[in-house]
Enzyme design. Structure first.
Site, PDB file in Angstrom:
ATOM      1  N   ASN A   1      -4.805   9.372   2.030  1.00 49.75           N
ATOM      2  CA  ASN A   1      -5.339   8.720   3.001  1.00 49.75           C
ATOM      3  C   ASN A   1      -6.107   9.783   4.410  1.00 49.75           C
ATOM      4  O   ASN A   1      -7.365   9.650   4.812  1.00 49.75           O
ATOM      5  CB  ASN A   1      -4.482   7.759   3.842  1.00 49.75           C
ATOM      6  CG  ASN A   1      -4.320   6.589   3.193  1.00 49.75           C
ATOM      7  OD1 ASN A   1      -5.135   5.921   2.437  1.00 49.75           O
ATOM      8  ND2 ASN A   1      -3.360   5.660   3.866  1.00 49.75           N
TER       9      ASN A   1
ATOM     10  N   THR B   1      -9.908   3.121   6.365  1.00 48.29           N
ATOM     11  CA  THR B   1      -9.536   1.495   6.922  1.00 48.29           C
ATOM     12  C   THR B   1      -8.097   1.626   7.211  1.00 48.29           C
ATOM     13  O   THR B   1      -7.390   0.652   7.656  1.00 48.29           O
ATOM     14  CB  THR B   1      -9.581   0.392   6.032  1.00 48.29           C
ATOM     15  OG1 THR B   1      -9.059   0.838   4.704  1.00 48.29           O
ATOM     16  CG2 THR B   1     -11.221   0.272   5.452  1.00 48.29           C
TER      17      THR B   1
ATOM     18  N   SER C   1      -7.655   2.426  13.048  1.00 52.44           N
ATOM     19  CA  SER C   1      -6.976   1.962  14.361  1.00 52.44           C
ATOM     20  C   SER C   1      -7.302   3.017  15.508  1.00 52.44           C
ATOM     21  O   SER C   1      -7.064   2.498  16.654  1.00 52.44           O
ATOM     22  CB  SER C   1      -5.366   2.123  13.878  1.00 52.44           C
ATOM     23  OG  SER C   1      -5.014   1.112  13.039  1.00 52.44           O
TER      24      SER C   1
ATOM     25  N   ALA D   1     -10.881   6.227   1.274  1.00 49.64           N
ATOM     26  CA  ALA D   1     -10.019   5.487   1.080  1.00 49.64           C
ATOM     27  C   ALA D   1      -9.078   5.053   2.299  1.00 49.64           C
ATOM     28  O   ALA D   1      -8.468   4.026   2.453  1.00 49.64           O
ATOM     29  CB  ALA D   1      -9.172   5.838  -0.256  1.00 49.64           C
TER      30      ALA D   1
ATOM     31  N   TYR E   1      -5.209   4.454   9.292  1.00 53.47           N
ATOM     32  CA  TYR E   1      -4.970   5.174  10.785  1.00 53.47           C
ATOM     33  C   TYR E   1      -6.267   5.265  11.325  1.00 53.47           C
ATOM     34  O   TYR E   1      -6.436   5.122  12.641  1.00 53.47           O
ATOM     35  CB  TYR E   1      -4.204   6.226  10.457  1.00 53.47           C
ATOM     36  CG  TYR E   1      -3.559   6.941  11.992  1.00 53.47           C
ATOM     37  CD1 TYR E   1      -3.666   6.205  13.168  1.00 53.47           C
ATOM     38  CD2 TYR E   1      -2.835   8.053  11.759  1.00 53.47           C
ATOM     39  CE1 TYR E   1      -3.148   6.739  14.312  1.00 53.47           C
ATOM     40  CE2 TYR E   1      -2.272   8.536  13.109  1.00 53.47           C
ATOM     41  CZ  TYR E   1      -2.417   7.942  14.203  1.00 53.47           C
ATOM     42  OH  TYR E   1      -2.061   8.360  15.314  1.00 53.47           O
ATOM     43  N   ASN E   2      -7.305   5.865  10.626  1.00 50.66           N
ATOM     44  CA  ASN E   2      -8.542   6.094  11.091  1.00 50.66           C
ATOM     45  C   ASN E   2      -9.165   5.030  12.083  1.00 50.66           C
ATOM     46  O   ASN E   2     -10.060   4.981  12.952  1.00 50.66           O
ATOM     47  CB  ASN E   2      -9.465   6.690   9.895  1.00 50.66           C
ATOM     48  CG  ASN E   2     -10.726   6.757  10.456  1.00 50.66           C
ATOM     49  OD1 ASN E   2     -11.346   7.834  10.948  1.00 50.66           O
ATOM     50  ND2 ASN E   2     -11.724   5.906   9.765  1.00 50.66           N
TER      51      ASN E   2
ATOM     52  N   ASP F   1       0.739  -1.056  -0.107  1.00 51.67           N
ATOM     53  CA  ASP F   1      -0.104  -0.085   0.118  1.00 51.67           C
ATOM     54  C   ASP F   1       0.828   1.057   0.150  1.00 51.67           C
ATOM     55  O   ASP F   1       0.375   2.402  -0.435  1.00 51.67           O
ATOM     56  CB  ASP F   1      -0.842  -0.039   1.228  1.00 51.67           C
ATOM     57  CG  ASP F   1      -1.982  -0.842   1.073  1.00 51.67           C
ATOM     58  OD1 ASP F   1      -2.189  -1.470   0.083  1.00 51.67           O
ATOM     59  OD2 ASP F   1      -2.781  -1.308   2.042  1.00 51.67           O
ATOM     60  N   GLY F   2       2.204   1.231   0.824  1.00 55.78           N
ATOM     61  CA  GLY F   2       3.115   2.356   0.644  1.00 55.78           C
ATOM     62  C   GLY F   2       3.377   2.636  -0.744  1.00 55.78           C
ATOM     63  O   GLY F   2       3.570   4.145  -1.004  1.00 55.78           O
TER      64      GLY F   2
END
Length: 276
Positions: free
Chosen positions: A135, A176, A181, A173, A178-179, A65-66
């Protein structure tokens, strides 16, 4: 931005008369340095060639993903679709790696069109900066002292003082990442919403955040900034010692992410909500 007729067709259920399905003759590959990604790069380049980025019809990102986020950022203003194949770890934004029939997969893929967040940050020294985030834009305390932040939405103060480790604004997007977590909500990819989520809120302790219109203009004012310094991070770009941060969606920029038919981003986000 205006999409070419070929790209515009990709968003339609049916092609207008005389309009052909988009072809992907010139593929540009990008890959991380990990051995799995480099091996995939060699295999795919040998089979399909590797177009120069300036001439590419599509980018294929080989990694996690990075790398997908890096590729989206690098080519953000070009309107070129990006198709990821997982040669990393999580791979939430990636498709399964298969070297066969790549052009057929690309032609059958579904395209998700996203818009990034634009952050305007004012620092304690008076300088101003801008950054784009796919993100989220997050504010984080820099020291042991809890941050104190005033939150305004569309010019109206909604929270006079949030005492916390931080707070973030996430796109669908990014909902799912940091949000999630931070116990924020998962947002369907086609929902015209943003998530406003606190990070370890101390006061008010029970506040869990809010869902905002994607047109909302969010302002964070840092209270007691000298005593309680705060950083602002837009994806991977950080600004330290901010005193004022404004966040809003930038609808002028289209981000085009490709997913295999039946495995679209909205399907993945829906599935994620039923995992325990």
């Amino acid at each position: 931005m205006c999409l070419s007729p070929a790209l515009a067709w990709r968003y339609s259920a049916y092609a207008p008369d005389g309009m052909e399905l988009m072809k992907f003759d010139k593929i540009a590959f990008v890959a991380t340095d990990v051995p799995e990604a480099q091996e995939a790069l060699k295999t795919l380049t040998d089979r399909y060639g590797n177009a120069a980025p300036a001439e590419a019809d599509v980018f294929v990102a080989l990694g996690g993903d990075g790398l997908m986020l890096q590729t989206l950022h690098k080519h953000m203003h070009r309107g070129i679709p990006i198709y990821g194949m997982n040669r990393g770890s999580v791979g939430f934004l990636m498709n399964e790696y298969k070297p066969d029939h790549l052009r057929e997969r690309l032609e059958a893929a579904e395209i998700a069109r996203l818009h990034p967040l634009r952050a305007h940050a004012t620092l304690a020294n008076g300088s101003e900066h801008q950054a784009l985030a796919i993100n989220e834009v997050s504010l984080l305390r820099e020291t042991a002292q809890a941050a104190k932040i005033r939150i305004s939405i569309d010019g109206k103060v909604r929270m006079a003082e949030l005492s916390c480790d931080g707070v973030l604004v996430a796109t669908p997007a990014g909902s799912t990442a940091y949000n999630l977590s931070a116990q924020g909500p998962i947002i369907p990819i086609d929902a015209a919403l943003l998530a406003l989520t606190p990070i370890s809120a101390f006061r008010p302790r029970r506040w869990r955040g809010a869902l905002l219109s994607h047109r909302a203009k969010v302002r964070f004012e840092i209270l007691e900034a000298e005593k309680r310094p705060v950083s602002a991070v837009a994806d991977h770009r950080e600004f330290r010692d901010v005193v004022d941060v404004r966040v809003e969606e930038d609808p002028s920029i289209d981000l085009l992410m490709m997913f295999d038919e039946g495995h679209s981003l909205d399907e993945r986000i829906l599935t994620e909500q039923f995992l325990f």
